[in-house]
Write a protein that holds these residues in place. Structure first.
Motif, PDB file in Angstrom:
ATOM      1  N   GLU A 220     -16.872   1.611  -3.618  1.00 42.90           N
ATOM      2  CA  GLU A 220     -16.632   0.300  -4.234  1.00 42.90           C
ATOM      3  C   GLU A 220     -15.327   0.301  -5.035  1.00 42.90           C
ATOM      4  O   GLU A 220     -14.551  -0.660  -4.978  1.00 42.90           O
ATOM      5  N   TYR A 221     -15.084   1.380  -5.750  1.00 36.56           N
ATOM      6  CA  TYR A 221     -13.848   1.478  -6.534  1.00 36.56           C
ATOM      7  C   TYR A 221     -12.628   1.467  -5.617  1.00 36.56           C
ATOM      8  O   TYR A 221     -11.648   0.756  -5.873  1.00 36.56           O
TER       9      TYR A 221
ATOM     10  N   THR B 119      -6.274   9.329  -1.669  1.00 41.08           N
ATOM     11  CA  THR B 119      -5.121   8.864  -0.885  1.00 41.08           C
ATOM     12  C   THR B 119      -5.587   7.932   0.224  1.00 41.08           C
ATOM     13  O   THR B 119      -6.673   8.108   0.780  1.00 41.08           O
ATOM     14  N   CYS B 120      -4.760   6.941   0.533  1.00 43.59           N
ATOM     15  CA  CYS B 120      -5.023   6.015   1.631  1.00 43.59           C
ATOM     16  C   CYS B 120      -3.735   5.840   2.427  1.00 43.59           C
ATOM     17  O   CYS B 120      -2.673   5.605   1.846  1.00 43.59           O
ATOM     18  N   VAL B 121      -3.829   5.939   3.749  1.00 44.29           N
ATOM     19  CA  VAL B 121      -2.635   5.871   4.589  1.00 44.29           C
ATOM     20  C   VAL B 121      -2.952   5.119   5.871  1.00 44.29           C
ATOM     21  O   VAL B 121      -4.033   5.280   6.447  1.00 44.29           O
TER      22      VAL B 121
ATOM     23  N   LEU C 137      -7.948  -1.391  -3.302  1.00 45.24           N
ATOM     24  CA  LEU C 137      -7.131  -1.811  -2.164  1.00 45.24           C
ATOM     25  C   LEU C 137      -6.935  -3.326  -2.160  1.00 45.24           C
ATOM     26  O   LEU C 137      -5.825  -3.819  -1.916  1.00 45.24           O
ATOM     27  N   ARG C 138      -7.979  -4.069  -2.424  1.00 44.56           N
ATOM     28  CA  ARG C 138      -7.853  -5.530  -2.456  1.00 44.56           C
ATOM     29  C   ARG C 138      -6.869  -5.968  -3.535  1.00 44.56           C
ATOM     30  O   ARG C 138      -6.070  -6.890  -3.341  1.00 44.56           O
TER      31      ARG C 138
ATOM     32  N   LEU D 258       0.829  -1.206   0.000  1.00 43.11           N
ATOM     33  CA  LEU D 258       0.000   0.000   0.000  1.00 43.11           C
ATOM     34  C   LEU D 258       0.867   1.262   0.000  1.00 43.11           C
ATOM     35  O   LEU D 258       0.564   2.246  -0.678  1.00 43.11           O
ATOM     36  N   SER D 259       1.957   1.228   0.765  1.00 43.75           N
ATOM     37  CA  SER D 259       2.814   2.411   0.881  1.00 43.75           C
ATOM     38  C   SER D 259       3.455   2.785  -0.445  1.00 43.75           C
ATOM     39  O   SER D 259       3.831   3.948  -0.649  1.00 43.75           O
TER      40      SER D 259
END
Length: 444
Positions: free
Chosen positions: A324-325, A290-292, A330-331, A230-231
């Motif tokens: 959902e997107y 963004t995801c953290v 992420l999966r 993820l990073s």
């Protein structure tokens, strides 16, 4: 410009609000709105025009109405009275005392969001004392639990239970501010859109065992691998109507190569987007979802293989990207079926507010009067505000404050939160003049 007594009134209200501990988790908003209600009543507001209430005794909201001629629908002026928790040991001073030092006001909530709350109340009292004749009602709502949302969020509660009290043509809220660099004011930003929040729990469960018998199938290793992948991932860079308008405007404000890159971003140039995203955390956040990772848990004993490893991942999602997107992305990035990707709560976004010419023109006019040469710039804020609830309910919302911050020293939620003293009083004038202008309806 406000007189010295009017400035001192705003400061006194500000001080009173800062020094009430209204932390989202441990505090209460009710004392803040009760204090504001007392001042409004003392200034001559009728009991019928003041509402104090909410879902619990500790989480009350205030709604007050300044009666106009009814020639147009009301304007709603919104601010929240809860704050992020602050510990004395983390600060260089008491966070729940309004400290004035070296040209700044310090204290938890000085910027987020008690400055605007105090100014709304002080200016409403000023209108009352001056006998200002408004073409429409002016509504001020000071609300609870913006910082964490949840069951006691004041805006959501008012929309469900007291919609008539806050129903309006549009709202002015936090979420837009002035950008400055080294003391030079660059732009007065108006938030017309915002990202929305999706929190995920990444969870790995395992049967565990004795630590003297290690195996490859380790819950912590699965989670660590997922977080590492993820990073190194970035969602696609892109623009929307609001961010294109922002980058076009800022291209005229900035100088040199940066100006050219911003102009190119507004045309959809992906190479320029990559350069802007790499050069600035703000530019990166404006150009993509963004995801953290923000929290970790795992293991249950020093000498046992972990039965659980979990992380919280906080995503700030572009309005056009669906839950959902983001979840499926992420999966795909995590690429490990041992890691469950669980959506927390029921996240939702809201469409952008329309870029109303009357409102943006009013902001531009007042901005030019107070700060000649400073641009008015529409923006999408990278965080999230209560404007989300209002937009979803059909009340367009615009973040505008006239409080200027150094773009590299914005301390919301952090240690030694502060606002320049001069900027606080300038914002008092800016918002006073802006609301007066918006309250006058030509040819109504």
């Amino acid at each position: 410009m406000p007189t010295e007594p009017e400035r001192q009134l705003a400061r006194a209200i500000y001080k009173e609000m800062i020094e009430i501990k209204s932390g989202y988790t441990t505090g209460a908003t009710t004392p803040v709105v009760q204090a504001a209600a007392r001042r409004l009543k003392a200034a001559g507001f009728a009991d019928r025009d003041i509402f104090v209430g909410g879902p619990t005794p500790k989480k009350a909201n205030l709604v007050v109405r300044y009666r106009g001629a009814g020639r147009a629908r009301p304007i709603l002026l919104l601010a929240h009275t809860d704050v992020v928790e602050a510990k004395r040991d983390d600060w260089s001073m008491d966070p729940f005392v309004l400290n004035e030092k070296d040209g700044y006001f310090y204290g938890r909530g000085t910027g987020d969001d008690k400055a605007q709350a105090a100014i709304w109340i002080a200016n409403l009292i000023r209108y009352k004392r001056q006998g200002f004749k408004s073409d429409r009602d002016i509504i001020v709502a000071l609300t609870a639990d913006e910082e964490g949302g949840g069951p006691y969020n004041g805006v959501e509660w008012l929309l469900k239970n007291k919609r008539d009290l806050i129903d309006a043509d549009y709202a002015l809220n936090e979420g837009g501010w002035g950008e400055s660099v080294d003391g030079t004011k660059l732009s007065n930003d108006v938030q017309v859109s915002e990202k929305y929040v999706v929190n995920y729990r990444l969870e790995v469960r395992n049967k565990g065992s004795h630590s003297s018998l290690p195996v490859a199938d380790n819950a912590i290793y699965h989670l660590a691998g997922a977080l590492d992948r993820l990073s190194r991932f970035g969602f696609p860079l892109k623009t929307n109507d609001v961010t294109r308008a922002y980058f076009r405007a800022m291209a005229d404000v900035e100088k040199g190569a940066v100006s050219g890159d911003l102009a190119a971003v507004a045309t959809g140039d992906t190479s320029a987007m990559r350069r802007v995203a790499a050069a600035s955390t703000g530019g990166n956040a404006m150009l993509r979802t963004t995801c953290v990772a923000t929290m970790l848990e795992g293991g249950h004993a020093l000498n046992a293989l972990p039965q659980l490893a979990a992380a919280t991942v906080n995503c700030r999602v572009l309005p056009e990207d669906s839950v959902e997107y983001v979840t499926e992305t992420l999966r795909r990035v995590i690429a490990d079926t041992a890691v469950k990707v669980i959506v927390s709560g029921a996240p939702r976004g809201a469409p952008p507010s329309p870029m109303r010419e009357d409102l943006l023109s009013a902001v531009s006019t007042v901005t030019a009067e107070l700060w000649p040469g400073v641009a008015t710039v529409p923006m999408m804020v990278m965080g999230a505000t209560d404007g989300m609830y209002l937009r979803a309910a059909g009340i367009p919302t615009y973040g505008v404050q006239g409080i200027f911050y150094d773009r590299d020293d914005i301390r919301f939620h952090g240690r030694d939160e502060r606002v320049k003293v001069q900027s606080f009083y300038e914002a008092q004038t800016f918002l006073y003049e802006l609301v007066k202008r918006l309250s006058s309806v030509p040819n109504a």
